[in-house]
Enzyme design. Structure first.
Site, PDB file in Angstrom:
ATOM      1  N   LYS A   1      15.255 -15.224  -8.213  1.00  6.09           N
ATOM      2  CA  LYS A   1      15.068 -14.277  -9.331  1.00  6.09           C
ATOM      3  C   LYS A   1      14.208 -14.907 -10.420  1.00  6.09           C
ATOM      4  O   LYS A   1      13.286 -14.290 -10.918  1.00  6.09           O
ATOM      5  CB  LYS A   1      16.411 -13.850  -9.952  1.00  6.09           C
TER       6      LYS A   1
ATOM      7  N   GLU B   1      19.565 -17.295  -4.419  1.00  6.58           N
ATOM      8  CA  GLU B   1      19.154 -15.994  -4.984  1.00  6.58           C
ATOM      9  C   GLU B   1      18.864 -16.113  -6.484  1.00  6.58           C
ATOM     10  O   GLU B   1      17.903 -15.524  -6.978  1.00  6.58           O
ATOM     11  CB  GLU B   1      20.258 -14.954  -4.687  1.00  6.58           C
TER      12      GLU B   1
ATOM     13  N   LYS C   1       6.928  -4.472  -3.643  1.00 11.53           N
ATOM     14  CA  LYS C   1       8.324  -4.067  -3.468  1.00 11.53           C
ATOM     15  C   LYS C   1       8.669  -3.958  -1.998  1.00 11.53           C
ATOM     16  O   LYS C   1       9.756  -4.312  -1.573  1.00 11.53           O
ATOM     17  CB  LYS C   1       8.554  -2.722  -4.170  1.00 11.53           C
TER      18      LYS C   1
ATOM     19  N   TRP D   1      -2.833  -2.805  -1.537  1.00  6.95           N
ATOM     20  CA  TRP D   1      -2.416  -4.190  -1.769  1.00  6.95           C
ATOM     21  C   TRP D   1      -3.217  -5.006  -0.770  1.00  6.95           C
ATOM     22  O   TRP D   1      -3.015  -4.886   0.441  1.00  6.95           O
ATOM     23  CB  TRP D   1      -0.915  -4.310  -1.524  1.00  6.95           C
TER      24      TRP D   1
ATOM     25  N   GLU E   1      10.411 -15.496  -9.193  1.00 15.18           N
ATOM     26  CA  GLU E   1       9.538 -14.341  -8.927  1.00 15.18           C
ATOM     27  C   GLU E   1       9.129 -13.578 -10.181  1.00 15.18           C
ATOM     28  O   GLU E   1       8.029 -13.043 -10.236  1.00 15.18           O
ATOM     29  CB  GLU E   1      10.103 -13.413  -7.838  1.00 15.18           C
TER      30      GLU E   1
ATOM     31  N   CYS F   1       0.820  -1.221   0.000  1.00 11.13           N
ATOM     32  CA  CYS F   1       0.000   0.000   0.000  1.00 11.13           C
ATOM     33  C   CYS F   1       0.852   1.269   0.000  1.00 11.13           C
ATOM     34  O   CYS F   1       1.952   1.290   0.541  1.00 11.13           O
ATOM     35  CB  CYS F   1      -0.873   0.045   1.244  1.00 11.13           C
TER      36      CYS F   1
ATOM     37  N   ARG G   1       5.568  -0.233  -5.997  1.00 10.77           N
ATOM     38  CA  ARG G   1       5.507  -0.991  -4.743  1.00 10.77           C
ATOM     39  C   ARG G   1       4.592  -2.209  -4.865  1.00 10.77           C
ATOM     40  O   ARG G   1       4.644  -3.098  -4.034  1.00 10.77           O
ATOM     41  CB  ARG G   1       4.976  -0.087  -3.621  1.00 10.77           C
TER      42      ARG G   1
ATOM     43  N   HIS H   1      20.382 -35.898  -1.180  1.00 14.95           N
ATOM     44  CA  HIS H   1      19.497 -36.218  -0.059  1.00 14.95           C
ATOM     45  C   HIS H   1      18.030 -35.992  -0.413  1.00 14.95           C
ATOM     46  O   HIS H   1      17.196 -35.921   0.480  1.00 14.95           O
ATOM     47  CB  HIS H   1      19.883 -35.387   1.174  1.00 14.95           C
TER      48      HIS H   1
ATOM     49  N   ASN I   1      -2.129   2.605   5.643  1.00 14.45           N
ATOM     50  CA  ASN I   1      -1.177   1.510   5.399  1.00 14.45           C
ATOM     51  C   ASN I   1      -0.979   0.801   6.734  1.00 14.45           C
ATOM     52  O   ASN I   1      -0.918   1.449   7.772  1.00 14.45           O
ATOM     53  CB  ASN I   1       0.193   2.051   4.968  1.00 14.45           C
ATOM     54  N   GLY I   2      -0.819  -0.520   6.695  1.00 13.22           N
ATOM     55  CA  GLY I   2      -0.586  -1.263   7.938  1.00 13.22           C
ATOM     56  C   GLY I   2      -1.747  -2.196   8.219  1.00 13.22           C
ATOM     57  O   GLY I   2      -2.601  -2.436   7.348  1.00 13.22           O
TER      58      GLY I   2
HETATM   59  O1  M6R Z   1      13.180  -4.374   1.459  1.00  9.48           O
HETATM   60  P1  M6R Z   1      13.759  -5.669   1.920  1.00  9.48           P
HETATM   61  O2  M6R Z   1      15.165  -5.881   1.452  1.00  9.48           O
HETATM   62  O3  M6R Z   1      13.657  -5.857   3.405  1.00  9.48           O
HETATM   63  O4  M6R Z   1      12.863  -6.783   1.228  1.00  9.48           O
HETATM   64  C1  M6R Z   1      13.013  -8.130   1.522  1.00  9.48           C
HETATM   65  C2  M6R Z   1      12.290  -8.983   0.507  1.00  9.48           C
HETATM   66  O5  M6R Z   1      10.924  -8.710   0.517  1.00  9.48           O
HETATM   67  C3  M6R Z   1      12.826  -8.760  -0.911  1.00  9.48           C
HETATM   68  O6  M6R Z   1      14.196  -8.977  -0.986  1.00  9.48           O
HETATM   69  C4  M6R Z   1      12.107  -9.703  -1.909  1.00  9.48           C
HETATM   70  O7  M6R Z   1      12.448 -11.021  -1.643  1.00  9.48           O
HETATM   71  C5  M6R Z   1      12.466  -9.313  -3.344  1.00  9.48           C
HETATM   72  N1  M6R Z   1      11.303  -9.333  -4.169  1.00  9.48           N
HETATM   73  C6  M6R Z   1      13.457 -10.226  -3.967  1.00  9.48           C
HETATM   74  O8  M6R Z   1      13.774  -9.892  -5.272  1.00  9.48           O
END
Ligand code: M6R
Length: 608
Positions: free
Chosen positions: A485, A481, A603, A74, A488, A2, A27, A504, A100-101
């Site tokens: 990528k 990581e 975001k 959101w 997502e 949000c 966001r 395993h 927000n929240g």
């Molecule tokens: O703002 P932050 O680094 O705390 O966010 C953490 C995760 O939400 C963020 O890294 C998320 O996993 C990304 N979409 C990864 O690309």
């Protein structure tokens, strides 16, 4: 997630609100809306979907208003819909609230208000705030907001207007950011500086339990005890807000290509070469405490968690510290014994991630030294921690984190150098790290020059539905990581695994339709990686390796190889992740995905 923006001045409010909403789009959101007052009439326009739709809905309506509030939602409580979009309003339809929240006790409050004859129309927790304000309203909006927030349990950043009260916006913050923008005879409030940066560079960050009242001739700030506060106005430069795509098709691609500069920004002015050490101004106030800690726990989420995992290896290599790395969402619920000899390091791009915030609040309660690595200046995590280091990487707009990950790795290396040099690390060892670090931007440039080759390989594999990513030691986090990528942004199933764990369980998945990305640089783990690759090949699995040019054996047994330059093992992951970011990007593009705003993701994840 949000976003809030609001305006109070002498210009037409709607274009300013819409522009703010567009700048909050990155966001992630599913609906949007605004409320403005035109001649004592509260006009609310909302729509499900994009801000563009909201703009279309507004088109043709003649509205004359110079103050109002707006929101991108959101969904948390209730599905994405026009009714659940913000602003929410009360029974009289005079009060508008954006929020927000999460209000944890909203059901209890709702029941209480229903008994007092309030009629609810949405499923949101926010609507409760509007009705509470109505209940407490006695010609004084500020007083009604104060009385209402006393009843709220949970987190909130809110902005409120009332159609009987001309040019007044009341905002309040607990656990969710609110920033005040100060212009020439005009004032703004938003949850993210991006929303108001085209209009003013002068900003004030509210802290928890603070509120502000904006009107057209000024503003004042108070705490929830109703005491007036004097707060400093900070002035930001243009660069902090640059958010255009600079000719790239997506923000993600632009951010991948910015890495030579963002990596350099992370270490520029922060190394003392002739002493083999780093200099981190943000840590100076806690240097004595930092020297005396014996354990460091890194807490973070998502990509920042993988940076933390790698940080553990880096810190263990360069310092004598015991280092743990924990997902923030788990850390806060553990029965932990923390004290002043333990440091807790939060890593967060946004500085607003709810789980990370909750984890460090828990650590604070227990007396640990709180440190942060944060990109967004003045964010909640930056405010709560005792000391920290900023990335100075500029805004990251693509939901998939790229340039911040590599920047986080650089800062973790600098922190390890700083602490290590007070411990056993020699000048010579420190200098070797610095020398290698200074060469990283050019090596990243070399990889980026090969983007077309990486694209070709990505296109070849773009139709597969599953991928395994494996790596050992420093490249185990790289595998995690890399897989994150891909999943997502392309919605392809991808699993990251430490290569040693493959036998395993995950190896049972392997066949000719399940390719593996093996991160196998020329390091101490190479022989073990080669045998893992051979086990996969024996099961007809295809291999795409990320390796160095001298690792001939790896290249020979791989179906495809992406060659990256070599550096010292602790820094090699910074180079290895770059082709994996591009690999994910080109596959997602080929599949026609919404790369900068993948479905269901936000975001800045401001709910737990
Ligand atoms: O703002 P932050 O680094 O705390 O966010 C953490 C995760 O939400 C963020 O890294 C998320 O996993 C990304 N979409 C990864 O690309």
């Amino acid at each position: 997630m949000c976003g809030i923006t609001s305006y109070c001045g002498n210009k037409q409010a709607i274009p300013i609100l819409i522009e703010g909403l567009k700048r909050l789009e990155y966001r992630g959101y599913d609906s949007a809306g605004f409320a403005v007052i035109d001649n004592k009439k509260n006009i609310i326009v909302k729509s499900q979907g994009k801000v563009l739709k909201l703009e279309e809905k507004k088109a043709g309506k003649k509205i004359d208003s110079t103050f109002g509030i707006a929101h991108t939602r959101w969904a948390t409580h209730g599905e994405p819909s026009e009714i659940n979009a913000h602003p929410q309003t009360d029974c009289t339809k005079k009060i508008s609230v954006v929020h927000n929240g999460i209000i944890e006790n909203y059901l209890e409050l709702k029941e209480e208000l229903i008994k007092k004859d309030h009629k609810f129309v949405s499923e949101t927790d926010t609507e409760v705030i509007a009705h509470l304000i109505e209940e407490n309203f006695n010609e004084d909006l500020e007083d009604a907001v104060l009385k209402s927030i006393e009843r709220l349990i949970g987190t909130f950043g809110i902005a409120v207007i009332h159609s009987d009260i001309d040019h007044k916006i009341v905002v309040a913050k607990r656990g969710s950011p609110i920033i005040i923008g100060v212009g020439e005879n005009e004032f703004f409030a938003a949850s993210d500086s991006n929303a108001i940066s085209p209009f003013t560079k002068k900003m004030i960050y509210l802290r928890d339990d603070e509120m502000a009242v904006l009107n057209s001739d000024g503003y004042y700030i108070k705490n929830f005890k109703n005491e007036i506060l004097e707060k400093e106005i900070e002035t930001f430069d243009e660069v902090s807000f640059k958010t255009d795509k600079k000719g790239y098709e997506h923000f993600m691609l632009k951010e991948i290509f910015e890495q030579p500069e963002t990596i350099e920004n992370a270490f520029r002015g922060r190394i003392i070469e002739n002493e083999g050490v780093s200099k981190l101004g943000g840590l100076i106030p806690v240097l004595d405490r930092l020297k005396s800690i014996n354990k460091l726990i890194i807490v973070s989420c998502g990509t920042s968690y993988y940076a933390g995992l790698l940080g553990r290896y880096i810190l263990e290599n360069l310092t004598e510290l015991n280092v743990e790395c924990e997902l923030a969402s788990e850390f806060r619920y553990r029965r932990l014994k923390l004290d002043e000899n333990i440091g807790v390091l939060a890593i967060s791009q946004s500085g607003e991630t709810a789980d990370t915030l909750a984890a460090i609040k828990e650590a604070k309660r227990k007396g640990a030294l709180l440190l942060g690595i944060v990109n967004v200046v003045g964010s909640s995590i930056a405010q709560i921690t005792d000391a920290g280091v900023y990335n100075f990487a500029g805004p990251e707009i693509g939901v998939a984190s790229t340039k911040i990950y590599t920047s986080q790795l650089v800062i973790l290396t600098l922190m390890a150098l700083l602490i290590g040099r007070y411990q056993g690390l020699s000048y010579y060892e420190g200098s070797q790290v610095i020398c290698a670090l200074k060469n990283i931007p050019d090596k990243v440039r070399e990889i980026l020059n090969d983007a077309d080759k990486i694209k070709k390989i990505a296109l070849k594999y773009s139709k597969y539905r599953d991928f395994l990513y494996i790596g050992r030691l420093y490249n185990y986090p790289t595998a995690m990581e890399g897989a994150l990528k891909l999943k997502e942004i392309s919605y392809i199933h991808a699993e990251g695994y430490p290569a040693g764990e493959m036998k395993h369980g995950p190896i049972s998945l392997i066949d000719e339709n399940f390719p593996t990305v093996a991160i196998a640089p020329d390091d101490s783990a190479i022989d073990k990686m080669i045998s893992n690759i051979q086990q996969i090949k024996a099961r007809k699995g295809k291999i795409i390796s990320i390796t160095n040019k001298d690792a001939k054996k790896v290249i020979d047994i791989s179906n495809d190889s992406i060659i990256v330059p070599k550096t010292i093992p602790i820094l090699q992951p910074i180079l290895n992740i770059v082709p994996l970011q591009l690999f994910a990007y080109y596959i997602a593009k080929q599949r026609g995905c919404n790369i900068d705003k993948p479905r269901n993701l936000a975001k800045s994840v401001t709910v737990e």
